[in-house]
Design an enzyme around this catalytic site. Structure first.
Site, PDB file in Angstrom:
ATOM      1  N   ASN A  18      76.079   1.596 -58.313  1.00  0.00           N
ATOM      2  CA  ASN A  18      76.934   1.401 -59.497  1.00  0.00           C
ATOM      3  C   ASN A  18      77.131   2.711 -60.240  1.00  0.00           C
ATOM      4  OD1 ASN A  18      77.787  -1.465 -59.777  1.00  0.00           O
ATOM      5  ND2 ASN A  18      75.584  -1.790 -59.496  1.00  0.00           N
ATOM      6  N   MET A  91      65.311  -1.283 -64.579  1.00  0.00           N
ATOM      7  CA  MET A  91      64.335  -2.371 -64.534  1.00  0.00           C
ATOM      8  C   MET A  91      63.351  -2.388 -65.705  1.00  0.00           C
ATOM      9  SD  MET A  91      65.407  -3.911 -61.940  1.00  0.00           S
ATOM     10  CE  MET A  91      64.153  -5.066 -61.405  1.00  0.00           C
ATOM     11  N   LYS A  92      63.738  -1.818 -66.813  1.00  0.00           N
ATOM     12  CA  LYS A  92      62.867  -1.841 -68.001  1.00  0.00           C
ATOM     13  C   LYS A  92      63.562  -2.617 -69.103  1.00  0.00           C
ATOM     14  CE  LYS A  92      59.307   0.304 -67.043  1.00  0.00           C
ATOM     15  NZ  LYS A  92      58.047  -0.348 -67.183  1.00  0.00           N
ATOM     16  N   ILE A  93      62.742  -3.267 -69.924  1.00  0.00           N
ATOM     17  CA  ILE A  93      63.315  -3.987 -71.069  1.00  0.00           C
ATOM     18  C   ILE A  93      63.391  -3.013 -72.238  1.00  0.00           C
ATOM     19  CG2 ILE A  93      63.013  -5.946 -72.627  1.00  0.00           C
ATOM     20  CD1 ILE A  93      62.769  -7.398 -70.155  1.00  0.00           C
ATOM     21  N   LEU A  94      64.542  -2.911 -72.847  1.00  0.00           N
ATOM     22  CA  LEU A  94      64.691  -2.032 -74.013  1.00  0.00           C
ATOM     23  C   LEU A  94      64.284  -2.802 -75.267  1.00  0.00           C
ATOM     24  CD1 LEU A  94      68.128  -0.515 -72.973  1.00  0.00           C
ATOM     25  CD2 LEU A  94      65.935   0.688 -72.966  1.00  0.00           C
ATOM     26  N   ASN A 108      75.180  -4.192 -69.438  1.00  0.00           N
ATOM     27  CA  ASN A 108      74.396  -4.298 -68.206  1.00  0.00           C
ATOM     28  C   ASN A 108      75.219  -5.029 -67.150  1.00  0.00           C
ATOM     29  OD1 ASN A 108      72.053  -4.324 -66.480  1.00  0.00           O
ATOM     30  ND2 ASN A 108      71.736  -6.475 -67.044  1.00  0.00           N
ATOM     31  N   HIS A 110      74.755  -7.571 -63.913  1.00  0.00           N
ATOM     32  CA  HIS A 110      73.740  -8.475 -63.365  1.00  0.00           C
ATOM     33  C   HIS A 110      74.316  -9.182 -62.126  1.00  0.00           C
ATOM     34  CE1 HIS A 110      70.233 -11.062 -63.502  1.00  0.00           C
ATOM     35  NE2 HIS A 110      71.040 -12.069 -63.249  1.00  0.00           N
TER      36      HIS A 110
END
Ligand code: GRF
Length: 189
Positions: A18, A91-94, A108, A110
């Site tokens: 992407n 792959m991290k949560i903000l 994002n 998905h």
């Protein structure tokens, strides 16, 4: 030619198809955005190579990515005049704290038709549930995982003989087409 291109940053964790699609589009004279920063939480992410080949500044963030680090990063991005952040396989949560710095400016992609199949292993779950369609969704990032306002979706047919790999490939092809178009549209709006 667009006189003033909007600065964006892309956050990745992996191979970066992407990211590559976003970069390719950004090189068009008439494209309204420029990728000025690629952030990865994985130092071996394939996407970093793509960024470097295209002379885009990269930054590795620590695996823990604590609140303090998020604050520091937000400040760097603000100083670089970043107007939008695109998560592309990040792959991290903000933290809500970070999100607040860029209200409605973080999006994002998905690999499912949200609100179905939030989280991981989307293709496996869609196949297991014998869905007739899957696809991808671009949405604003909110505090709740994969739950922010939906911006665009692209439906993809699931065939009876589909394997995980075949479905993933078919969806990814659509992701790569959709993401750059949506970013451009969002900036224009
Ligand atoms: C994509 O399927 C995206 O939807 C998901 O992670 C994958 C990233 O792929 N969030 P890539 O690194 O852009 O190739």
């Amino acid at each position: 030619m667009i006189s003033e291109k909007t600065n964006i940053a892309v956050f990745i964790s992996g191979r970066g198809t992407n990211l590559k699609a976003l970069i390719l589009r950004s090189k068009k004279k008439r494209c309204n955005y420029k990728i000025v920063y690629v952030i990865s939480n994985k130092k071996n992410a394939g996407g970093l190579r793509i960024a470097k080949q295209n002379k885009i500044t990269t930054k590795i963030i620590s695996r823990l990515f604590l609140k303090d680090e998020q604050k520091k990063l937000a400040k760097i991005l603000i100083n670089k005049n970043i107007k939008f952040i695109c998560l592309a396989g990040f792959m991290k949560i903000l933290s809500p704290y970070f999100l607040n710095f860029f209200k409605d400016k973080i999006i994002n992609i998905h690999p499912s038709l949200l609100p179905k199949y939030k989280g991981l292993n989307t293709h496996h779950r869609a196949l297991k549930s014998k869905e007739k369609f899957s696809g991808c969704t671009i949405h604003f990032v909110s505090k709740k995982l994969d739950s922010g306002k939906i911006i665009a979706k692209k439906k993809v047919r699931i065939f009876k003989k589909d394997t995980l790999q075949k479905l993933e490939k078919r969806v990814l092809r659509e992701e790569n087409k959709l993401y750059p178009l949506v970013v451009e549209k969002l900036i224009n709006s």
